[in-house]
Each structure stands twice: as structure tokens, then as C-alpha cells.
Design a protein around this motif. Structure first.
Motif, short mmCIF file in Angstrom:
data_model
loop_
_atom_site.label_atom_id
_atom_site.label_comp_id
_atom_site.label_asym_id
_atom_site.label_seq_id
_atom_site.Cartn_x
_atom_site.Cartn_y
_atom_site.Cartn_z
N ASP A 98 -45.71 -47.12 28.45
CA ASP A 98 -44.45 -47.52 28.65
C ASP A 98 -44.40 -48.83 27.54
OD1 ASP A 98 -41.85 -48.47 29.08
OD2 ASP A 98 -42.05 -48.76 31.16
N GLU A 99 -43.90 -48.63 26.50
CA GLU A 99 -43.70 -49.72 25.18
C GLU A 99 -45.32 -50.46 25.45
OE1 GLU A 99 -40.43 -52.06 25.08
OE2 GLU A 99 -39.09 -50.31 25.75
N PRO A 100 -46.47 -49.62 25.06
CA PRO A 100 -47.49 -50.40 25.32
C PRO A 100 -47.84 -51.51 24.06
CG PRO A 100 -48.05 -48.33 24.13
CD PRO A 100 -46.52 -48.43 24.53
N CYS A 101 -47.06 -51.48 23.23
CA CYS A 101 -47.35 -52.56 22.05
C CYS A 101 -46.33 -53.69 22.31
CB CYS A 101 -47.57 -52.00 20.92
SG CYS A 101 -48.57 -50.47 20.83
N SER A 102 -45.23 -53.79 23.17
CA SER A 102 -44.13 -54.43 22.80
C SER A 102 -44.56 -56.15 23.17
CB SER A 102 -43.00 -54.33 23.81
OG SER A 102 -43.42 -54.66 25.38
N ALA A 103 -45.90 -56.34 23.99
CA ALA A 103 -46.12 -57.62 24.10
C ALA A 103 -47.26 -57.98 23.33
CB ALA A 103 -46.58 -57.82 25.37
N LEU A 104 -47.48 -57.36 22.08
CA LEU A 104 -48.64 -57.54 21.21
C LEU A 104 -48.46 -58.11 19.75
CD1 LEU A 104 -50.85 -54.61 22.02
CD2 LEU A 104 -50.83 -56.83 23.43
N ASP A 105 -49.36 -58.55 19.13
CA ASP A 105 -48.96 -58.94 17.82
C ASP A 105 -49.23 -57.80 16.86
OD1 ASP A 105 -51.74 -58.81 16.65
OD2 ASP A 105 -52.08 -60.40 18.18
N PRO A 106 -48.65 -57.83 15.48
CA PRO A 106 -49.25 -56.61 14.59
C PRO A 106 -50.31 -56.13 14.57
CG PRO A 106 -47.61 -58.22 13.73
CD PRO A 106 -48.19 -58.83 14.94
N ILE A 107 -51.42 -56.83 14.65
CA ILE A 107 -52.70 -56.47 14.33
C ILE A 107 -53.05 -55.72 15.45
CG2 ILE A 107 -55.22 -57.06 13.97
CD1 ILE A 107 -53.91 -59.61 12.52
N ALA A 108 -52.94 -56.10 16.76
CA ALA A 108 -53.43 -55.63 17.77
C ALA A 108 -52.58 -54.26 18.09
CB ALA A 108 -53.14 -56.39 19.13
N THR A 109 -51.28 -53.99 17.58
CA THR A 109 -50.43 -53.10 17.80
C THR A 109 -50.97 -51.99 16.81
OG1 THR A 109 -48.48 -54.28 18.21
CG2 THR A 109 -48.19 -51.93 17.30
N ALA A 110 -51.55 -52.44 15.50
CA ALA A 110 -52.07 -51.46 14.73
C ALA A 110 -53.44 -50.76 15.34
CB ALA A 110 -52.47 -51.99 13.25
N ARG A 111 -54.28 -51.40 16.14
CA ARG A 111 -55.19 -51.08 16.70
C ARG A 111 -55.05 -50.09 17.80
NH1 ARG A 111 -61.05 -53.47 17.47
NH2 ARG A 111 -61.12 -51.29 17.57
N ILE A 112 -53.98 -50.21 18.38
CA ILE A 112 -53.62 -49.35 19.73
C ILE A 112 -53.00 -48.03 19.17
CG2 ILE A 112 -51.84 -49.22 21.57
CD1 ILE A 112 -53.72 -51.53 22.52
N GLU A 113 -52.24 -48.29 17.98
CA GLU A 113 -51.60 -47.04 17.55
C GLU A 113 -52.73 -46.12 17.06
OE1 GLU A 113 -48.84 -48.17 14.54
OE2 GLU A 113 -47.36 -49.08 16.16
N ASP A 114 -53.91 -46.81 16.33
CA ASP A 114 -54.84 -45.75 15.92
C ASP A 114 -55.45 -45.19 17.08
OD1 ASP A 114 -54.64 -46.83 13.28
OD2 ASP A 114 -56.02 -48.25 13.42
N LEU A 115 -55.59 -45.99 17.90
CA LEU A 115 -56.06 -45.50 19.45
C LEU A 115 -55.50 -44.23 19.99
CD1 LEU A 115 -58.38 -45.89 21.43
CD2 LEU A 115 -57.11 -47.57 22.53
N ILE A 116 -54.18 -44.47 19.84
CA ILE A 116 -53.38 -43.27 20.43
C ILE A 116 -53.63 -42.11 19.66
CG2 ILE A 116 -50.73 -42.43 20.62
CD1 ILE A 116 -50.12 -45.55 21.24
N ASP A 117 -53.51 -42.26 18.25
CA ASP A 117 -53.88 -41.07 17.56
C ASP A 117 -54.97 -40.41 17.87
OD1 ASP A 117 -52.31 -39.77 15.48
OD2 ASP A 117 -54.01 -40.14 13.97
N GLU A 118 -56.06 -41.35 18.16
CA GLU A 118 -57.50 -40.63 18.30
C GLU A 118 -57.42 -39.80 19.73
OE1 GLU A 118 -60.32 -43.77 18.56
OE2 GLU A 118 -59.58 -44.30 16.49
N LEU A 119 -56.88 -40.50 20.51
CA LEU A 119 -56.69 -39.89 21.91
C LEU A 119 -56.09 -38.64 22.39
CD1 LEU A 119 -55.90 -43.20 24.23
CD2 LEU A 119 -57.92 -42.13 24.17
N ARG A 120 -55.05 -38.39 21.38
CA ARG A 120 -54.45 -37.20 21.06
C ARG A 120 -55.12 -35.81 21.10
NH1 ARG A 120 -52.15 -34.34 16.51
NH2 ARG A 120 -52.82 -36.11 15.28
N ALA A 121 -56.34 -36.19 20.78
CA ALA A 121 -57.22 -34.93 20.55
C ALA A 121 -57.47 -34.39 21.97
CB ALA A 121 -58.51 -35.32 19.76
#
Lengths: 285, 462, 429
Positions: free
Chosen positions: A206-229
Motif C-alpha cells: 500500500d504505497e510502500p514508498c510514499s514516506a521515503l526519499d528517492p534513494i530509498a524508493t529506488a532500492r525498494i523498487e529494485d526489491l519489488i522487481d526481484e521479489l516478482r520471481a
């Protein structure tokens, strides 16, 4: 409600696609997928008298990220919370319609909500680590569900989960430190680690990055992409860029209606519905 | 002139001052049309004059009345006949009490010694002189204040600002009363305790194992020096409070949890007020209930099971005190539980935790500091609770760990030592103040710690 | 991850039964605690009401008395002094003997006259003093029966007990039965309970004196604590800058709110009685002590009420050019008043039930007269409860409970007023 779909002008500008699999829905685009993990049909959510979600149907596919976008107040978070019955915790909320997880109605009376939530994990808008140590935060789920036979196995689960959440290297020396002592981005990854430690099948975000800064957001987004597997992921986001970056399918919500669903690339390059187009091109929202 | 007539006169003067002040301000600028030449509204000039008239006079009157009786008593005792001068402080106190009773007409004059009657007459005479002097002084001050303020009035006088400043000072004065109350408590308790510790050493008082404060009035009576070891009282207090907490903490905490997390709104809206009724019942009612219903019931129960239960057992008092504290614990816990953010609960639920797992492992854990603070406050209440133990616990200072026996507590002893007519200066009455000092210090420490813990906890989630 | 999804699901399922059990158990504990609390409320109230209800009715005995000149005024002087000291109990005795002519001997006669309250003689004296023409006439009057008669009729003294263990002798029980049979014993509404002061005789004891004492005491408390508390709250919320001094005041108020009430009693005893020489047992001193006791409660409630007034209203007033005091007096105070009054009523309710500090300043004395001034010796309702609960007579138990009922009725009324006030005037901004 759905004036744009009915107006002839809109139809002329955006011809309704001929290949809609379920023609009876008002939603533009194909709501179904092959071999779905979750099928939601005709879902309504009421908050007291207010109808927050109106007759929404959609499938969630395995090993794929579904992004739900839309202006604030459109009901996307409410809809997401239906999948693991988090709306149960709100006293005046009522859900109608059917949501099936591998053919089983999750709102069935016999469905144990605890079991359900072990299969469908959730990450929240604001990181909400428990006021316990990092280790205990991750170990909590496996503990209550009895997933680890002994301490060694538990250690192993904690370690793998933290590793998969990309947090291990940052916290391996201070697993005993309180979870609240981490930075915002780390806290959110801790919450993701906590969720995958239970080995769920679906992760709701649920909007997991809305409270984060851009760098932290990028890390989470990478993570989401990995978890998709390994998992089916449904993510609510207010950022179209994020939806475009992480998802394969996108659903656009407007005032409680599901307006359009489709491949992310298609939605962002060739929206068929007027409202979708307006939103994506930034005319409102 | 009685004081109420004096007050009435003063009130009339104040009204007059208001009227005069308002009128003068208006007349200075030539009536209602010139009102714009005044710095403030005429109302404020009246107010200022009235305040100058009334405030100093009232202040003097209050101070005078506060000390009048003490001063007169001092003067009277200076005139005592020779054999009275030789009396010790205690007997002197009794004598003065008798004289005061005669003066106020509370006792019949039959059988009163003529010297006492004479002293009472002198007392009365001084009282009337004092009243006359007071009336004169107060009226003079009031009129002087009026005159002073009246002369000050001019169109440039900032009457509103002056009035507001006076009011602000009055407000400030009121707010300091709370501090003076604390100082008053500390001074009165500490002063008498110090006198007690001249007779009985601190060491003996705090560590002595035997408590029998009954001192003989005459020196030749047996057992004339009482024992003042307060340990049995401390242990008795601890035992009764402990029993109370054993009842109140689980019941209060669990009912708070149930009402906050499980019960639906209808159930809660009915049950919560009913439970809160327990908090509004006067403690004397609990005491009566403990002494008349619970005590005998426990003794009968004990007879059935073959245990000997004292009719004034620590268990009965503790049980009822526990019931009294239930609503206190449950409303505090309720506050603390609802202060835990919903996001934490959501986090646990989303992992598949059951409700009880969420409550026990997340909510309670997060609320723990707050709840501990609440329990500390509850303990402080249990220790200071008086009527239940006075009515349901014993007087005998038994040194025992058996809750079925009678024990006594600090508050019970304070009440027993200080009720009834005693001379004020015996070690017996002073001992009550020493106990009061201990009680005050212990509860103060508990409160300070508890309030700190609770505040810290609140800030954490704000 | 070492486990497959299927394995995880199997494990979760395995733990489910145990956890559902734990869940149910936990829930049952919670419900149990709530029910236990409710049970306490029910037991407390039933025990008080079942014991106290009967005290609102009182046994009376109707007798025909003869104002016998030979007993009252043998010399026929008819002056007031003779009438004041005459042997009125003898008239009552004679009236009783008329009903039981065969009673002989001192012991039996005394036992017989014990059936009527000692107040009967006072009644006769009062009537004769008011109306001299009664002399030599017969009159049928209703007297209070003795408390033991009352208790026997109400079934609180068991007839099955041995004579030695019973407060009434077998002979007395027989007489009572005979009187009852004749229809001269009647249970009527107990007016005396609401109009009399305290008494050593249970049948004559009433709560009026204590009630008036409570009124005086609470009056002083209200007059002192309300203005001071409101002024303090206004100062702290609207005027005070945060300094060490105001911090100290705040900490002080919070701590005072938790100081045991008996300590305030010690303060009253040492300061007001011994240093300032104020009278013992007086409502003035009681009210003073209770005012200090309730001060923190009312201050805290008043501050909350002031805090609830939105800043926009203050800004609006200041923007119009109102001074700070005008802003407070014209806008903040009226809006905060309902909240302050609610807090005050709750504080007063607490003061009404407070007992311990009043014991310290001598309000525990046995006082028959209804107090008539702020400095007259008096007692208050809860202290009256305490005093009666200590009395050995069986009949005082029901009176204690009845006094508690009266006290509770007042508390309920006060708290209900507070609730109504809150619901009626509470604004949500």
C-alpha cells in the motif's frame, strides 16, 4: 458515475476494444489473466452508508506485479485491503462480492483469516516495525505460525528474509537493536523482510514508498522487481512513474470505479479511456 | 460588629467606589460626548477605583482573621495564674481548648472552674476589642484606597491597562496557591515529624518491629512508654495493597482489553459506564461493604474449609480495595491501549497474527510503559487509601505474612492516633505526623516516577 | 528460502488449532474480567440496598396516654420549671401497663417500657408545654417503637435464637406479638430519618444534621475552589509564559492530584486548627480542606476545557483589537464554561464522598444538633455513615445502608448533571 464511457464522444475518440474477455463489466481492458491466483468479482465496499468501491472485478496473476493507480480518494487502498481482509479491523466497513484465492472464497465463513493472512502478506504506507528488535520483528511471523522447528531454523529464516529484502548487510551486526532505530527506508525493507519471512504467496503493498526519499524508493523498487520471481504482487501507488517502472499490469481507479486495466506498457502509451488518459497526461490527480 | 456585616459594608463601599470612579472620569472630559478624550472606557476607571478600595482592605482582613485567635490565645496564656504557668505543653493545650469551648458556648457552664470562666471572659473581651479594631482598620484602608484612586483619575490615566495588570496578578496569585498547598503540607508534616524524632529516633521508627503507641497519661502507669517501630505498619500496608493489586491489575487490564479490542460498540457503551460507577462510589461505602459483607463472608468461608480467618482480615480489606481500584486501572489501561497506533496492529494482523497474539505481543508490549505507570499510580492510591482499611482492617500491629490474619496499616494508625480528644504534643499524636510524612514521601515518589513514565510514553506516539 | 509454499501452508495449518484455542481462551479471560467487574457492582449495590431499604420504614406504637396531674404536677403549681423536670417516662410506663395490667415487678416493668423509644417522653413534654389544657386528659398518640422492636418486626432479629443471645427477652417478644395482634404496631414511612440529627438511639437517628453539614461544607468548598481553580487554569493556559516557575506549578498540580486525601487532613489539623486556631469540627475548616483537595481536579478539567477552545477564536478577538483579558473574558471563558462546570461538579461529587481528611479535623464527633452556621460543630454524610457503621446496635446497620443510599442518590444526581451538561453544551470544533 461513468459518464465518459457512455458519452458518444468518448467512444468515438477511444473505441472500446473488441477483445474484452468479460464484456459484461464496465471496465475497459481485459480484467482476466490466464491461470489467475486471485479472482475478485463484483466487489463492493461500504463504509457505513458510503459506497467506497463500486462493483470492481479483476484478477491477480502469479509472478507478476499489478499496479493500482488513481487520484487520491479513489478507493485503491480500500480495495487492496480487501484481499487479506484487513477491512475486518474497521468496524463499520462491509465487503460484498466474491474474492477467490485459488478458487476458494476468502470471505467464506469457514475461511480462517489468520491462515489467509499468512498466505497474503501486506506492506503498509508508513513503515510500522514493532517496538522490538530487528531480529524479533522478522522472527515474529514464523514464530506465531510455527514455521521454524528450532532456533537454528528460525535464524536461517530471519537471515534469508533479511537478505532477500536487501537489508542483511546493513543490520547483520545489530540484529538486537530496536527496529525503530533504523532509517525510514530500512524500516520499510524490514517490514518487507518481515512479510516474506512468513513465505506468503501474494504480497500486497500500500504505497510502500510514499514516506521515503528517492534513494530509498529506488532500492525498494529494485526489491519489488526481484521479489516478482517468487510472489504475486499487488501494489498501490500514487506515482505513475513507479507504476511504469515496477509493474507489468496496471489498473486505473477513479472514485471507486475500476476504469481501465491492461498491460502497463499499453496503459501508459495508449490509454483507451478518457479518464485514464487525462490522469496519465497529468490533467488531474 | 460581626464579620459578615463588615463584609457587607465593604461591598457597599466598593460599589460606591465604582460609581464615583466612573462618574469622575466622565465629568473630567465633560460627560458622554468627551468619552473619546479618555484613555479607557469609564467602566475601567470605575473598576480601578473599586479594586483600590476593596483589594487591600480584604487582604488585611484575611490576614488579621487568620492570626487573630492565635494571637489572643498567646496573650491570654501570658496572663495565666502562676500554677497554670507551670503546666506542660499538653495540659496547656487541653486548658486552652476548654477556654475556647466556653467562649464559643459549645459546652454548658456547669462545673467549669472559675479561673477558666475568668480566662474565657478575658478572651471574649479581647475578641471584641480585636473585632472593633479590625472593623476600623478595614474601613479606613478601604476609604483611603478609594480616595487615592479617585484622585489619580485623569483622562490620560491608562485605567484599562492598570485593571488588566491587577487581574493578571490576581490570576498569578491564584495559580501559586497550589504551590503553597504543597509547601503547607510539607511544612506541617515535617515540623511535627521532627518533634517526634526528638523523642523517638528515626532508626527506631523505620526499623523497629514493635508498634504500641498507647502511652500512659500518668507516669506511674505500667507500660508508660510506647513502642514506635513502624515496620509492622509498613508490612501491613504492603500486604493489603498487594492483595488489592492482585485483584485490580488482572481484572482491570483484561476488562480494558476486552472492551477496547473485542466488545462491539453497544456492549461497550453499556458496560463501560457501569464499571465506571465503581470509581464514583465513596470509599466509606467500600469500607462498610468490606466490614459488613466481605469480612464475615470470608470468615464463614474459612470455617467451611477449616481455616481460621480473622473477621478483620487483610484479605477482606485488600479484596475490596482491589475492587475499588479496578476502574482506575482499566481506564488508564484503556487510554494506553488506544494510544498504540493502529499501524502497529495492522502490521501484526497482516502477518496473520490472531487478535490475542496482536494484543499480547504487539499492543501490550508497546503500551507496557504506560500501563506500568498506571499501575504505579494505582499502588500509590492503594497505599494512601484510608476508609476501607479503617473500617475493615484491624488495629493490632501484627507482624505476619498471613493474609487471613488482621494487620494494620499506616493510614489506619494515623486516624486512630489523631481522632478523639488528645493533647497535641504527645509522642502518640506526633507519631501520626511521622507516619504521614512517610506516606507523603512514598506516594510522592511513586507519582513522580509514574507521571514521568506515562508522559514519556505519550510523547513517543505523538 | 528453504521451504516450499505447500510446506509453509501445512505448517500454518498445523498451528492453527492451538492458536484458535489460545484466542478463545484469551477472549474468555477478557469477558470474564468484565463480568467479574459487573458482578462486583451488582453485589455491592444489592448488599447496600437490601440492607438499607427497610430503614425507610419505621415501627410506631400507638398508645393512649393519660396526662396524670398526680405524676406531672403533684403540688398543682403549674409553673414551667415543674413541667420541665416532670417524670414523663412514668406516663409512658403507665400507658403500657394499661395494656398489660398483669406486669409486676421492676425488671418486668423496665423490660416493658423498653419497647417504646425514649423519645416518647420528650413528645409528651413538648405537647404539654405547648398546650397546658391537656393536663388531666387522655390522648392517643403514635410513638416510635424501640429499635429492637423495629428490628424484630422487620425480621432482622431472629426469633429462633436462644433468649440469651437475643436482644429481646422471650417475654418482650410475647408482648410485641400481642401488640401486633392488637393492631397498635404499625410500619410507617420513616420521616424522622430525613428530619432528625444524629442520636444514640437508632430509632431517633436521622441524616438531616449530616446533610446540612454536607451542604455547608460543600458550599465553602465550591466558593473557594471554583474561582481559584478557574483563575489558575486561565493563568496557566492564557497568560503564563513557560518558565521554571510555571513548570513548577504544573508539576505541583499534577502531584497534588495524587496525594492521599488523609495527608490533606493532616495539613488541616496542623495548619488550620493548631496554627490558625480555627474551630474543630466546623464546616468552614472541612470545606477549606476539601477545597484544597478538589483544587487540582478542577484545575485540570478547566485547563482541558480552555485548551479545547480553538485558537482561531482567540485570533479573531485579538484581531478586533480586544485586549488579552477581554479576549479571555468575552470569548474563551464563556466557551470553556460548560467544560469547567462539568469538572467542578465531578470534583464536588468527590468532595461529597470524602471522609478521611474530615476525621482529622474533628468532624467525627457525635453531634445531635443540626448545624446552624459555618463554625458550628457539624458532621457530613459520609462521616455519618462511618460513625453509624461503628455502632454496635443491630438497627444501625440498616440506617448506615440507608444513609449510603441517600449519599449515592446525591452522587448519581451530581454525576448525571455533569453528563447532561457535557452532552448539552459540548461543542465539537
Amino acid at each position: 458515475m461513468n459518464a465518459a464511457t457512455d458519452s458518444p464522444a468518448a467512444k468515438a475518440a477511444h473505441p472500446v476494444p473488441e477483445a474484452s474477455a468479460t464484456p459484461e463489466t464496465k471496465t475497459v481492458g481485459r480484467i482476466t489473466v490466464d491461470d489467475p491466483l486471485i479472482c475478485a468479482r463484483n466487489v463492493d465496499v461500504f463504509y457505513g452508508e458510503k459506497r467506497a468501491i463500486k462493483d470492481v472485478s479483476i484478477d491477480i496473476a502469479r509472478n507478476q506485479v499489478l499496479a493500482m493507480i488513481g487520484p487520491s480518494g479513489c478507493g485503491k487502498s480500500t480495495f487492496l485491503r480487501c484481499f487479506n481482509r484487513m477491512n475486518d479491523t474497521i468496524e463499520q466497513a462491509r465487503v460484498a462480492g466474491s474474492i477467490k484465492l485459488e478458487g476458494q472464497d476468502i470471505y467464506d465463513r469457514r475461511q480462517d483469516v489468520v491462515q489467509l493472512r499468512a498466505r497474503i502478506g501486506m506492506v503498509f504506507q508508513k513503515p510500522n516495525p514493532f517496538p522490538k528488535s530487528i531480529y524479533e520483528n522478522v522472527a515474529y511471523g514464523p514464530r506465531i505460525h510455527g514455521l521454524a522447528a528450532d532456533r537454528i531454523e528460525l535464524d536461517e529464516i530471519v537471515q534469508t528474509s533479511l537478505k532477500r529484502a536487501g537489508l542483511w548487510d546493513e543490520v547483520k551486526d545489530r540484529l538486537g537493536a530496536p527496529g525503530t532505530s533504523l532509517s525510514g527506508g530500512q524500516q520499510q525493507r524490514l517490514c518487507i523482510a518481515r512479510t516474506i519471512a512468513v513465505n506468503p504467496e501474494v504480497i500486497l503493498m500500500d504505497e510502500p514508498c510514499s514516506a521515503l526519499d528517492p534513494i530509498a524508493t529506488a532500492r525498494i523498487e529494485d526489491l519489488i522487481d526481484e521479489l516478482r520471481a517468487s510472489y504475486a504482487i499487488a501494489i498501490v501507488t500514487h506515482s505513475m512513474q513507479q507504476a511504469a517502472r515496477v509493474s507489468q499490469r496496471t489498473a486505473y481507479f477513479h472514485l471507486g470505479d475500476l476504469i481501465e486495466v491492461g498491460e502497463t506498457d499499453r496503459i501508459f502509451t495508449n490509454p483507451r479511456h478518457k479518464l485514464t488518459e487525462d490522469y496519465i497526461t497529468g490533467r488531474f490527480g | 460588629m460581626t464579620h459578615s456585616i463588615l463584609l457587607l459594608l465593604l461591598a457597599v463601599l466598593v460599589l460606591l467606589a465604582f460609581w464615583l470612579g466612573e462618574r469622575r472620569s466622565l465629568s473630567l472630559v465633560g460627560g458622554g460626548r468627551g468619552i473619546r478624550n479618555l484613555h479607557s472606557l469609564p467602566y475601567y476607571y470605575g473598576m480601578l477605583t473599586a479594586l483600590w478600595c476593596g483589594l487591600p482592605a480584604l487582604l488585611v482582613m484575611g490576614l488579621w482573621l487568620l492570626f487573630q485567635n492565635t494571637v489572643i490565645t498567646g496573650l491570654i496564656s501570658a496572663h495565666f495564674p502562676g500554677d497554670w504557668q507551670a503546666l506542660d505543653a499538653g495540659q496547656r493545650g487541653l486548658l486552652i481548648n476548654e477556654i475556647r469551648n466556653v467562649v464559643s458556648g459549645q459546652i454548658t457552664l456547669e462545673g467549669v472552674r472559675p479561673q477558666v470562666l475568668a480566662a474565657a471572659a478575658e478572651y471574649r473581651q479581647m475578641q471584641s476589642i480585636a473585632n472593633l479594631a479590625l472593623s476600623g482598620l478595614v474601613l479606613v484602608i478601604a476609604i483611603a484606597g478609594l480616595g487615592f484612586a479617585h484622585r489619580q483619575i485623569s483622562p490620560t490615566l491608562r485605567a484599562r491597562n492598570a485593571v488588566e495588570r491587577i487581574f493578571e496578578w490576581l490570576l498569578l496569585g491564584c495559580s501559586t496557591i497550589a504551590v503553597f498547598v504543597t509547601i503547607g503540607i510539607v511544612l506541617s508534616v515535617v515540623y511535627e515529624s521532627l518533634r517526634f524524632f526528638h523523642v523517638v529516633s528515626v532508626h527506631e521508627f523505620l526499623l523497629g518491629l514493635s508498634w504500641s503507641p498507647q502511652t500512659a497519661l500518668r507516669a506511674d502507669q505500667a507500660g508508660s512508654s510506647g513502642a514506635f517501630g513502624a515496620v509492622p505498619l509498613f508490612l501491613g500496608t504492603a500486604m493489603i495493597s498487594g492483595i488489592a493489586m492482585l485483584i485490580a491489575v488482572p481484572v482491570g487490564l483484561f476488562s480494558a482489553i476486552y472492551l477496547a479490542e473485542y466488545a462491539d460498540r453497544r456492549f461497550r457503551s453499556v458496560v463501560k459506564p457501569v464499571l465506571e460507577v465503581l470509581a464514583g462510589i465513596p470509599t466509606v461505602v467500600y469500607g462498610f461493604f468490606a466490614a459488613l459483607t466481605v469480612g464475615p463472608a470470608l470468615r464463614n468461608l474459612g470455617e467451611v474449609v477449616g481455616l481460621s480467618v480473622a473477621s478483620e482480615s487483610a484479605l477482606a480489606a485488600g479484596l475490596v480495595m482491589g475492587v475499588m481500584i479496578i476502574p482506575f486501572i482499566s481506564s488508564l489501561s484503556d487510554d494506553m491501549i488506544s494510544a498504540v497506533p493502529q499501524s502497529l496492529r495492522d502490521g501484526a494482523y497482516a502477518l496473520g497474527a490472531t487478535r490475542s497474539e496482536t494484543i499480547r505481543q504487539v499492543v501490550l508490549r508497546a503500551a507496557l510503559p504506560g500501563i506500568v505507570g498506571g499501575v504505579l499510580l494505582a499502588i500509590s492510591r492503594a497505599i494512601g487509601e484510608t476508609m476501607i482499611v479503617v473500617m475493615a482492617a484491624g488495629l493490632a500491629a501484627n507482624l505476619t505474612a498471613n493474609p487471613l490474619e488482621a494487620v494494620t496499616t499506616v493510614t489506619v494508625q494515623i486516624v486512630t492516633l489523631l481522632t478523639g480528644d488528645q493533647e497535641f504534643d504527645s509522642p502518640k499524636t506526633l507519631a501520626a505526623f511521622a507516619l504521614g510524612l512517610v506516606l507523603f514521601l512514598v506516594t510522592l515518589a511513586l507519582n513522580v516516577v509514574a507521571l514521568k513514565v506515562v508522559r514519556k510514553y505519550r510523547e513517543q506516539y505523538e | 528460502m528453504s521451504k516450499s509454499v505447500a510446506e509453509t501452508r501445512a505448517l500454518v495449518e498445523k498451528s492453527l488449532r492451538r492458536r484458535q484455542w489460545a484466542e478463545r481462551r484469551f477472549r474468555a479471560y477478557g469477558l470474564g474480567a468484565v463480568l467479574l467487574g459487573l458482578l462486583f457492582v451488582v453485589v455491592l449495590f444489592t448488599s447496600v440496598f437490601s440492607q438499607g431499604w427497610s430503614a425507610f420504614r419505621q415501627t410506631n406504637l400507638t398508645l393512649e396516654v393519660f396526662y396524670d396531674p398526680a405524676v406531672i404536677d403533684p403540688e398543682g403549681t403549674a409553673d414551667a420549671d415543674t413541667l420541665a423536670v416532670a417524670d414523663y417516662p412514668a406516663l409512658v410506663r403507665a400507658a403500657l401497663k394499661q395494656r398489660f395490667p398483669d406486669v409486676e415487678g421492676r425488671t418486668a416493668t423496665r423490660q416493658l417500657s423498653d419497647l417504646v423509644s425514649s423519645s416518647a417522653a420528650n413528645v409528651l413534654q413538648a405537647r404539654l408545654t405547648a398546650d397546658h389544657s391537656l393536663m388531666g386528659k387522655h390522648e392517643t398518640l403514635r410513638f416510635l417503637a424501640d429499635d429492637k422492636v423495629d428490628q424484630l418486626l422487620k425480621g432482622r432479629i431472629s426469633r429462633d435464637l436462644d433468649e440469651a443471645d437475643r436482644a429481646l427477652s422471650d417475654q418482650q417478644v410475647q408482648w410485641i406479638d400481642a401488640l401486633k395482634h392488637d393492631g397498635v404496631l404499625s410500619l410507617d414511612f420513616n420521616r424522622g430519618f430525613f428530619s432528625n440529627g444524629d442520636s444514640r438511639e437508632p430509632e431517633q437517628a436521622g441524616v438531616w444534621g449530616a446533610f446540612v453539614g454536607s451542604l455547608y461544607t460543600l458550599g465553602v468548598t465550591l466558593l473557594l475552589s471554583f474561582p481559584i481553580a478557574v483563575a489558575t487554569a486561565i493563568y496557566l493556559e492564557e497568560f503564563a509564559r513557560r518558565t521554571r516557575w510555571t513548570d513548577l506549578i504544573e508539576v505541583n498540580i499534577n502531584n497534588l492530584a495524587a496525594v492521599p486525601s488523609i495527608v490533606f487532613g493532616l495539613l488541616g489539623l496542623a495548619m488550620f486548627l493548631n496554627i490558625f486556631g480555627m474551630p474543630r469540627s466546623a464546616p468552614l475548616v472541612g470545606g477549606l480542606v476539601l477545597a484544597l483537595l478538589t483544587l487540582p481536579t478542577i484545575i485540570i478539567a478547566s485547563r482541558a476545557a480552555i485548551k479545547a477552545v480553538p485558537p482561531s477564536i482567540r485570533e479573531a478577538a485579538l484581531g478586533m483589537g480586544a485586549s488579552k483579558l477581554q479576549m479571555v473574558m468575552h470569548h474563551v471563558l464563556p466557551l470553556a464554561m460548560p467544560g469547567m462546570l462539568t469538572g467542578t461538579i465531578i470534583g464536588m461529587a468527590r468532595a461529597l464522598g470524602e471522609t478521611a481528611p474530615l476525621l482529622m479535623i474533628g468532624m467525627v464527633a457525635f453531634i445531635v444538633d443540626v448545624p446552624h452556621s459555618l463554625t458550628a460543630p457539624a458532621t457530613v454524610l459520609p462521616v455519618q455513615v462511618f460513625l453509624w457503621s461503628d455502632s454496635p446496635e443491630r438497627a444501625f446497620i440498616e440506617r448506615t445502608s440507608a444513609a449510603i443510599i441517600v449519599l449515592l442518590v446525591f452522587l448519581v444526581v451530581m454525576n448525571a448533571t455533569a453528563v447532561v451538561l457535557r452532552n448539552r453544551f459540548e461543542r465539537r470544533w
